[in-house]
Design an enzyme around this catalytic site. Structure first.
Site, short mmCIF file in Angstrom:
data_model
loop_
_atom_site.label_atom_id
_atom_site.label_comp_id
_atom_site.label_asym_id
_atom_site.label_seq_id
_atom_site.Cartn_x
_atom_site.Cartn_y
_atom_site.Cartn_z
CE1 TYR A 16 13.40 23.17 36.16
CE2 TYR A 16 15.12 22.31 37.60
CZ TYR A 16 14.46 23.38 37.02
OH TYR A 16 14.87 24.67 37.31
NE ARG A 63 6.47 33.33 30.13
CZ ARG A 63 6.36 33.64 31.43
NH1 ARG A 63 5.21 34.07 31.92
NH2 ARG A 63 7.39 33.49 32.24
NE ARG A 107 20.19 26.07 33.78
CZ ARG A 107 20.28 25.57 35.02
NH1 ARG A 107 20.24 26.36 36.05
NH2 ARG A 107 20.41 24.28 35.19
O1 LIG Z 1 13.26 33.45 38.56
C1 LIG Z 1 12.05 33.70 38.34
O2 LIG Z 1 11.52 34.83 38.44
C2 LIG Z 1 11.19 32.54 37.88
O3 LIG Z 1 11.82 31.38 38.37
C3 LIG Z 1 11.34 30.18 37.77
C4 LIG Z 1 12.53 29.33 37.42
O4 LIG Z 1 13.70 29.72 37.73
O5 LIG Z 1 12.26 28.27 36.80
C5 LIG Z 1 10.50 29.36 38.79
O6 LIG Z 1 11.20 29.20 40.03
C6 LIG Z 1 10.68 28.03 40.73
C7 LIG Z 1 11.46 27.85 42.01
C8 LIG Z 1 11.04 28.85 43.04
C9 LIG Z 1 9.53 28.76 43.32
C10 LIG Z 1 9.14 30.08 43.88
C11 LIG Z 1 7.69 30.21 44.26
C12 LIG Z 1 6.77 30.65 43.32
C13 LIG Z 1 5.48 30.94 43.70
C14 LIG Z 1 5.07 30.80 45.04
C15 LIG Z 1 3.78 31.15 45.45
C16 LIG Z 1 3.44 31.06 46.79
C17 LIG Z 1 4.34 30.59 47.74
C18 LIG Z 1 5.63 30.23 47.33
C19 LIG Z 1 6.01 30.33 45.99
C20 LIG Z 1 7.33 30.01 45.59
C21 LIG Z 1 9.19 30.05 39.04
O7 LIG Z 1 9.06 30.96 39.83
N1 LIG Z 1 8.19 29.53 38.34
C22 LIG Z 1 6.83 30.05 38.49
C23 LIG Z 1 5.93 28.89 38.70
C24 LIG Z 1 6.17 28.26 40.08
C25 LIG Z 1 4.81 28.05 40.66
C26 LIG Z 1 4.89 27.67 42.12
C27 LIG Z 1 3.52 27.41 42.57
C28 LIG Z 1 3.07 26.12 42.70
C29 LIG Z 1 1.80 25.84 43.13
C30 LIG Z 1 0.92 26.86 43.45
C31 LIG Z 1 -0.36 26.60 43.90
C32 LIG Z 1 -1.21 27.62 44.22
C33 LIG Z 1 -0.80 28.94 44.09
C34 LIG Z 1 0.49 29.23 43.67
C35 LIG Z 1 1.36 28.20 43.33
C36 LIG Z 1 2.66 28.47 42.89
MG LIG Z 2 15.17 28.43 38.59
#
Ligand SMILES: O=C(O)CO[C@@H](C(=O)O)[C@@H](OCCCCCc1ccc2ccccc2c1)C(=O)NCCCCCc1ccc2ccccc2c1
Ligand SMILES: [Mg+2]
Ligand SMILES: [Mg+2]
Length: 343
Positions: A143, A190, A200
């Site tokens: 996931y 967290r 969820r």
């Molecule tokens: O609804 C919310 O506010 C939180 O949702 C969490 C969830 O629903 O689990 C969850 O949603 C995940 C699905 C959408 C991902 C969106 C995303 C996040 C950061 C980014 C950074 C740069 C470019 C694109 C990116 C895309 C969420 O936002 N979790 C935060 C951790 C996700 C980290 C993504 C990520 C992965 C590798 C990385 C490597 C380097 C720098 C940033 C990074 C960022």
């Molecule tokens: Mg989500």
């Protein structure tokens, strides 16, 4: 950084970036101009997809169709979606999604093809987990791969095709995946209480069932000790990712990309440390103090400081972890020996 020369659409995209992400907007806006727009659009596209995933009021079939076809909407100029529930914090992003699509279609193909590919894979993965809970540790890792590992993989490909980073950065899928998993697992650990309230849960049944009959048990005083053992188990599992985070970070050459990658990671280790054995996690949302976050952001600009920050948090964790928590001590010892070995 200066965005005045951007189109009106792109300025609207930066507005949505600020609105939908506290933790990523500043570091994305500070990226090298060659990839700043691509990463901003990559974020907004996936935040739009995640808003569909997170909406528990959406009819299951509508949700599944939209998750599956979302990557195709990127090629439908003018497309918007008004069906997200009023309680969803980012619903307006989808109401104005035509702005994101317009900018997506202006990106160089070498960037837009990565974004569309990751969007397609993430949507397909989210469908597989549309049911309520995560069963095994493998499902937990799968996931997190779909929702965050793929983001790391996509970002690494963007860094390499921009030529700001080596080809290796985009090729090492394992390390890129671990970068995302470390952030997502930290969030899942967290957000125990918040997610429980929302109905969820992402804590894997295979782990929490070692400590309780129902995941909700941990909020009760008589199950608190068991809840802390489960929490600590998940923290140790997340710490196992750190060696690959070090390997990924050591490869980076561009300063703005280093900062962009380092800041979320040091926030995560600080958050994990705060969560460890912390009963507040079982009852409310815990967050590192603003002052500590600012300090970390200012420090995390080179690999020496990156190792120091992780070493400080791991030594502090080692001092707090009871000696019978061998899982945590093993993970910490491995991290600390890697830090010493590179000195
Ligand atoms: O609804 C919310 O506010 C939180 O949702 C969490 C969830 O629903 O689990 C969850 O949603 C995940 C699905 C959408 C991902 C969106 C995303 C996040 C950061 C980014 C950074 C740069 C470019 C694109 C990116 C895309 C969420 O936002 N979790 C935060 C951790 C996700 C980290 C993504 C990520 C992965 C590798 C990385 C490597 C380097 C720098 C940033 C990074 C960022
Ligand atoms: Mg989500
Ligand atoms: Mg979300």
């Amino acid at each position: 950084n200066d965005q005045t020369e951007e189109t009106a659409n792109m300025q609207r995209c930066y507005y949505w970036l600020d609105k939908t992400s506290r933790s990523f907007s500043a570091v994305i806006k500070a990226l090298h101009p060659d990839i700043r727009r691509a990463v901003c659009i990559f974020y907004l596209v996936l935040r739009g997809l995640d808003t569909v995933e997170d909406d528990m009021s959406l009819d299951e079939n509508i949700k599944k169709d939209l998750l599956k076809s979302f990557h195709d909407k990127l090629f439908e100029p003018g497309w918007t979606f008004k069906g997200i529930g009023p309680q969803e914090k980012d619903r307006q992003l989808l109401v104005e999604f035509d702005v994101v699509i317009a900018e997506f279609l202006r990106l160089e193909t070498k960037y837009s093809e990565v974004i569309a590919d990751i969007c397609k894979k993430m949507g397909a993965g989210m469908i597989k987990f549309a049911h309520k809970q995560v069963e095994t540790v493998d499902h937990y890792n799968l996931y997190c791969h779909y929702v965050a590992g793929l983001v790391g993989i996509g970002l690494s490909r963007l860094f390499s095709v921009s030529n700001l980073e080596s080809e290796m950065v985009g090729k090492d899928v394992e390390c890129s995946n671990s970068m995302g998993l470390f952030l997502q697992k930290t969030n899942i650990i967290r957000d125990y209480h918040e997610d429980l309230v929302d109905g969820r849960t992402w804590w894997p049944h295979q782990i929490w069932s070692l400590y309780a009959g129902k995941l909700g048990d941990f909020v009760e005083p008589q199950h608190e000790a068991a809840g802390l053992k489960c929490l600590n188990h998940l923290v140790a599992d997340a710490l196992d990712l750190v060696p690959e985070v070090f390997k990924y970070m050591s490869r980076l050459q561009d300063q703005s990309i280093f900062n962009f990658c380092a800041i979320p990671q040091v926030m995560a280790i600080a958050t994990l440390s705060l969560c460890y054995n912390n009963r507040n996690v079982l009852h409310r949302n815990v967050k590192i103090r603003k002052g500590q976050a600012v300090q970390l952001m200012m420090r995390a600009t080179n690999m020496t400081a990156f190792y120091e920050i992780f070493e400080e948090h791991c030594l502090e964790l080692k001092a707090r972890a009871p000696s019978n928590d061998t899982r945590t001590h093993h993970a910490l010892d491995r991290i600390l020996s890697l830090i010493n070995a590179q000195r």
